[in-house]
Design a protein around this motif. Structure first.
Motif, short mmCIF file in Angstrom:
data_model
loop_
_atom_site.label_atom_id
_atom_site.label_comp_id
_atom_site.label_asym_id
_atom_site.label_seq_id
_atom_site.Cartn_x
_atom_site.Cartn_y
_atom_site.Cartn_z
N ASP A 1 0.85 -1.19 0.00
CA ASP A 1 0.00 0.00 0.00
C ASP A 1 0.89 1.25 0.00
O ASP A 1 2.12 1.15 -0.14
N SER A 2 0.21 2.39 0.17
CA SER A 2 0.95 3.64 0.05
C SER A 2 2.05 3.78 1.11
O SER A 2 3.03 4.49 0.93
N SER B 1 6.00 5.64 -11.93
CA SER B 1 4.85 4.78 -12.22
C SER B 1 5.32 3.36 -12.58
O SER B 1 4.63 2.38 -12.27
N LEU C 1 2.96 1.31 -10.30
CA LEU C 1 2.14 2.08 -9.36
C LEU C 1 0.68 1.68 -9.55
O LEU C 1 0.17 1.65 -10.67
N PRO D 1 -3.40 2.03 -9.41
CA PRO D 1 -4.26 3.20 -9.61
C PRO D 1 -4.78 3.72 -8.25
O PRO D 1 -5.20 2.93 -7.40
N ALA D 2 -4.73 5.06 -8.09
CA ALA D 2 -5.09 5.67 -6.80
C ALA D 2 -6.60 5.82 -6.72
O ALA D 2 -7.28 6.03 -7.72
N LEU D 3 -7.13 5.65 -5.49
CA LEU D 3 -8.57 5.83 -5.27
C LEU D 3 -8.81 7.17 -4.61
O LEU D 3 -8.19 7.49 -3.59
N SER D 4 -9.69 7.96 -5.18
CA SER D 4 -10.12 9.27 -4.68
C SER D 4 -8.92 10.11 -4.18
O SER D 4 -8.93 10.63 -3.06
N ARG E 1 -6.03 9.54 -3.21
CA ARG E 1 -5.08 9.08 -2.18
C ARG E 1 -3.78 8.61 -2.84
O ARG E 1 -3.77 8.26 -4.02
N ARG E 2 -2.78 8.54 -2.00
CA ARG E 2 -1.53 7.97 -2.51
C ARG E 2 -1.74 6.46 -2.66
O ARG E 2 -2.42 5.84 -1.84
N SER E 3 -1.17 5.90 -3.70
CA SER E 3 -1.42 4.47 -3.91
C SER E 3 -0.15 3.66 -3.71
O SER E 3 0.95 4.20 -3.57
N TYR F 1 2.18 -0.07 -4.62
CA TYR F 1 2.85 -0.66 -5.80
C TYR F 1 2.52 -2.14 -5.87
O TYR F 1 2.30 -2.79 -4.84
#
Lengths: 189, 761
Positions: free
Chosen positions: B401-402, B455, B476, B478-481, B483-485, B487
């Motif tokens: 996660d991020s 990426s 990378l 894809p980020a949700l809303s 947020r940092r995403s 890998y």
């Protein structure tokens, strides 16, 4: 102790009730003696009914209320190993009323037409006449075969014949409950 | 039983019963007002009413009992029902009670007012007047009767027949004279002596009316009797009975009865007074019972009204509360998760709208819920699909996660990294690196790459001191809303690939060496031989030895070079295998036999102990027996060389049947108790020219590996824990063994099989 008290009260109440019954019984209807006789196809009676009114009933009579007595008669053939066979049933009505102007008690004559009234100055005479069954004669459809017969007889005050407003009172009061109950008499031939 | 209960608590029985009771009460009321029709069945009506009201009461009590039971059981809506019921009952019963009390009072007063004291007095007076008037007539008749009796005293009654005629004549005369209706003369015993009546009287009067015994007894005692007789419809008449004394001594005392019918006017007036008085007396007497009757009727009406009101209250409360109760039950069902609940719409009022809204709401929730479930199922299927793909992927996959916390991993990742990552999920990458130092290089490289926040990236990581090489690629997620995403890192063990590339390079080197070096060697050797042959005779004897030595050296070295080049050539050349049935154990015994007898070391070196451990269950395998023999020779030679200088050299050769369903292998293991492979060489043992020996081409193990791979097998060389080294070869049995590797197989492809062989060993 509490139980004792309760049972005492119950006993006292029972005694009062019995006394009331006894007093009412003093003015009850009773079938003194009846001698029914089968002659041919007719049933004839000899005997009297002991009739006495309670003061309440006497008062109603004096106030112009006509009283009707019903004499129920059942003729049965006695069977030894089975229930008795009923051969006929009759309900005879006799009325008594007080005539204020004449100061007399008028009794309807069961033998004659309904319009015929016997008059009596004294109530006791009227009741005696009312209770006399000597002239009573009932006809059967056919002469019954040989055998033992019995007659059930009952006499009572017909409350349904009283004026409408008086009926609820009569039904709910012991003073108006005048009934001999059924009595059974052997029939001579 | 439930149906009966519903029927009893329903509207129909109570409505019917109420209707019947109301009709009965109306008839009873009519009966109380002297209606002849209903008067006859008054008692029956009264009984019907009482029984009906008792039934109604029972029904209401049953309903109430039900309601209270439900209230105790905390059935939804009963609290409100009970509250409404109490309110309705108070609203209906109180006014009815007030009306009832006032009605009874008014009724009693009204009935009392009917009976006027003056009227009563007037009627009494009228009766008295009537009696007085009739008394006068009666007195007159007594007087006349006594006169007639006196006249009859002379009429003899000694001889019945004649006397009777005389008496009859006398009676007729007297009746005419005194104008009486009927005259009858009785004997003392009451028997009729003679009678005379008006001719106008009917046949019924032919038999004279006989006074009763009481009257006769009174008259016998000398007292006259007089009475006014009422005769039903035929009116009133006066009856006078007097004694008739006999003139003759000893003659019996007779009795005369005179009956005088009152004139019609008297009769009419008398009856009128009598009737009025009697009726009034009756009414006065019946005043009490009448009040009782009316009060009873009124009470029954009031009771019926109240009971019907109570029942209506129960019914209305239930009816009003039913949709609310349904709603409460519906909301409970929704709370339990039953979104399919639909309530019946029984009315079109506000509550009906509420129910409709509720139904709409549950419908929408149900639809949304269904869609959500479907989406979840789809996601689940997708997840399962991905999981399956990931599980069966040969590349290792890790997702972070991020915050670089490990979220998922696949089986290949565990296999490649050699670390159980099950408990590392939810932990940071650093935590994993600290726990597993072997992974440190991987962790550092991946962390550094992720820190760049690119990426996509790719890093190559060397593990186990360069023996293993991994290539990791990061992408990378894809980020949700916003947020940092995190890998997803996909990595492969490329050690085998690099090895294969290296093998291929070596093959090329060998081929070129064979080509470039071998060609000039023959002319060199021939030139040297020619030189020796030509100049050996020409040279003086002292120099002849020098030429002889020099040319021999050239020829020997060229021969040595030739054999070296041939070895390289062998390695480079794709050998043609000739598969046939081979009994591995036999082959081992044959080769080992050679080493026990023909290769005895010289110079006081301890003899090598050869220990065989052969699995007799081993089936016949299909392979090239000659090449397998070469494999065994190379391995045994390697082991012997490694044991040089060992005081107690031991070589163990063992075979074993290995079953790894669905495949089976024949395993050959050669082990020595020498110094083992140098650690630094372990990763490159099978590369050509990698050797720890001073002599040798360094191609022995490379060729062994080549042959094993040609047979579809795998090879593993390791140092034993207890010391020494061992080489394990696994050759596939049955159908795998029946398909030996194709001859023109490239070293890279063979290296791939070695990787698989390693994985399975």
């Amino acid at each position: 102790m509490r139980v004792c008290g309760k049972s005492d009260a119950l006993r006292a109440w029972l005694a009062a009730w019995m006394l009331g019954l006894a007093l009412a019984a003093g003015a009850e209807f009773r079938i003194a003696e009846i001698q029914p006789k089968l002659i041919g196809d007719s049933l004839q009676f000899a005997g009297t009914l002991d009739l006495a009114f309670t003061p309440k009933v006497e008062e109603a009579l004096a106030k112009g209320i006509e009283l009707t007595l019903v004499i129920d008669v059942k003729l049965n053939r006695v069977r030894r190993f089975w229930w008795d066979q009923n051969l006929g049933r009759w309900a005879l009505r006799r009325s008594i009323r007080f005539h204020a102007l004449a100061g007399q008690y008028l009794v309807s004559d069961p033998g004659a037409s309904a319009d015929n009234w016997e008059s009596f100055t004294v109530l006791a005479d009227a009741l005696k006449y009312l209770g006399a069954l000597n002239e009573l004669k009932l006809t059967l459809p056919e002469a019954p075969p040989a055998g033992d017969y019995s007659v059930d007889l009952r006499v009572g005050l017909d409350i349904e014949a009283l004026p409408t407003p008086l009926r609820p009172v009569a039904y709910t009061s012991l003073s108006w409950r005048l009934n001999s109950g059924w009595t059974t008499w052997g029939v001579a031939r | 039983m439930i149906r009966l209960g519903r029927f009893v608590t329903g509207v129909i029985p109570l409505a019917v019963l109420s209707g019947v009771l109301l009709a009965a009460l109306l008839m009873m009321n009519a009966a109380t007002q002297n209606s002849a029709v209903f008067g006859r069945v008054y008692s029956l009506l009264l009984l019907v009413n009482v029984v009906g009201i008792v039934l109604l009461l029972a029904l209401i009590l049953f309903n109430l009992f039900n309601l209270i039971e439900q209230y105790r059981a905390r059935v939804p809506g009963t609290r409100l029902s009970l509250r409404l019921l109490i309110l309705f009952v108070l609203l209906s019963v109180l006014p009815v009670s007030v009306v009832f009390v006032f009605s009874v009072d008014t009724l009693n007063r009204g009935i009392d007012q009917w009976f006027d004291v003056k009227i009563e007095q007037a009627l009494d007076d009228a009766l008295l007047l009537g009696r007085t008037a009739l008394d006068a007539v009666k007195q007159d008749l007594i007087k006349r009767a006594q006169e007639m009796a006196a006249d009859l005293e002379t009429v003899s009654s000694a001889a019945p027949g004649r006397a009777n005629r005389a008496a009859l004549t006398a009676l007729n005369n007297l009746r005419e004279i005194h104008s009486v209706t009927e005259l009858t003369l009785f004997a003392p015993d009451g028997l009729i002596v003679a009678s005379s009546g008006e001719a106008s009287l009917g046949a019924s009067t032919l038999v004279p009316d006989r006074p009763n015994e009481t009257i006769l007894a009174q008259v016998r005692q000398g007292m006259p009797y007089a009475s006014l007789d009422a005769q039903g419809k035929s009116g009133l008449r006066l009856r006078v009975v007097v004694p008739v004394y006999a003139r003759e001594v000893g003659a019996p005392r007779r009795i005369l009865q005179a009956i005088q019918t009152l004139p019609p006017r008297y009769t009419k007036l008398g009856e009128s007074v009598q009737t009025a008085f009697a009726e009034y007396e009756k009414l006065v007497y019946l005043r009490g019972p009448l009040k009782f009757g009316y009060t009873l009727t009124l009470s029954l009406v009031a009771l019926l009204t109240m009971l019907v009101a109570v029942w209506a209250a129960i019914f209305s409360a239930r009816r009003l509360v039913a949709p609310i109760r349904d709603l409460a039950e519906g909301t409970r069902a929704v709370a339990r998760g039953d979104y399919r609940k639909q309530l019946p719409i029984t009315s079109h009022d506000e509550i009906g709208m509420l129910v409709a809204s509720f139904n709409d709401m549950t419908r929408r929730i149900h639809r949304a819920q269904t869609q959500l479930k479907r989406s979840q199922q789809e996601a689940e299927v997708q997840r399962a699909y991905l999981e399956t793909v990931l599980t069966h992927l040969s590349s290792g996959v890790l997702s972070f996660d991020s915050r670089h916390i490990l979220r998922t991993h696949n089986a290949a990742a565990v296999q490649i990294l050699g670390v159980d990552l099950g408990y590392a999920e939810g932990k940071s990458l650093e935590w994993v690196g600290e726990r597993h130092p072997a992974m440190a290089a991987f962790v550092i490289a991946v962390r550094a790459a992720m820190a760049t926040a690119q990426s996509e990236w790719q890093v190559q990581v060397s593990l186990e001191e360069g023996r293993r090489t991994l290539i990791a690629r990061g992408t990378l997620l894809p980020a949700l809303s916003g947020r940092r995403s995190g890998y997803v890192v996909v990595f492969d063990d490329v050690t085998a690939l690099i090895q294969a590339q290296r093998n291929a390079a070596w093959g090329e080197v060998a081929r070129r060496m064979a080509h470039e070096i071998k060609n000039p060697l023959t002319p060199i050797q021939l030139a040297a031989e020619r030189m020796r042959h030509k100049f050996l005779k020409l040279l003086p004897p002292e120099e002849r030895a020098t030429l002889e030595r020099a040319t021999r050296t050239i020829i020997e070295q060229v021969e040595a070079l030739k054999s070296l080049v041939n070895a390289f050539s062998d390695y480079a050349r794709a050998a043609r295998t000739e598969p046939g049935p081979v009994q591995l154990n036999e082959l081992v015994r044959d080769v080992v036999e050679l080493y026990q007898s023909g290769h005895e070391p010289a110079g006081g070196v301890a003899p090598i102990a050869l220990r065989l451990e052969l699995d007799e269950r081993l089936p016949i395998l299909v392979a090239d027996a000659g090449r397998l023999r070469q494999v065994l020779h190379n391995l045994l030679l390697n082991a012997r060389d490694a044991l040089a200088g060992n005081p107690r050299p031991i070589i163990g050769v063992s075979t074993r049947l290995v079953a790894e369903p669905p495949r089976r292998f024949a395993e050959l293991k050669v082990q020595d108790n020498g110094p083992g492979f140098p650690e630094a060489m372990l990763g490159r043992l099978f590369e050509p020219y990698v050797t720890s020996k001073e002599k040798g081409t360094g191609l022995g193990l490379a060729i062994v590996k080549r042959i094993v791979e040609e047979h579809g097998g795998a090879i593993l060389a390791e140092n034993a824990k207890e010391g020494g080294a061992y080489v394990t070869i696994r050759l596939p049995l049955e159908e795998v063994a029946a398909r030996p590797a194709v001859p023109d197989e490239t070293p890279a492809r063979a290296a791939g099989r070695q990787l698989r062989g390693k994985g399975s060993s």
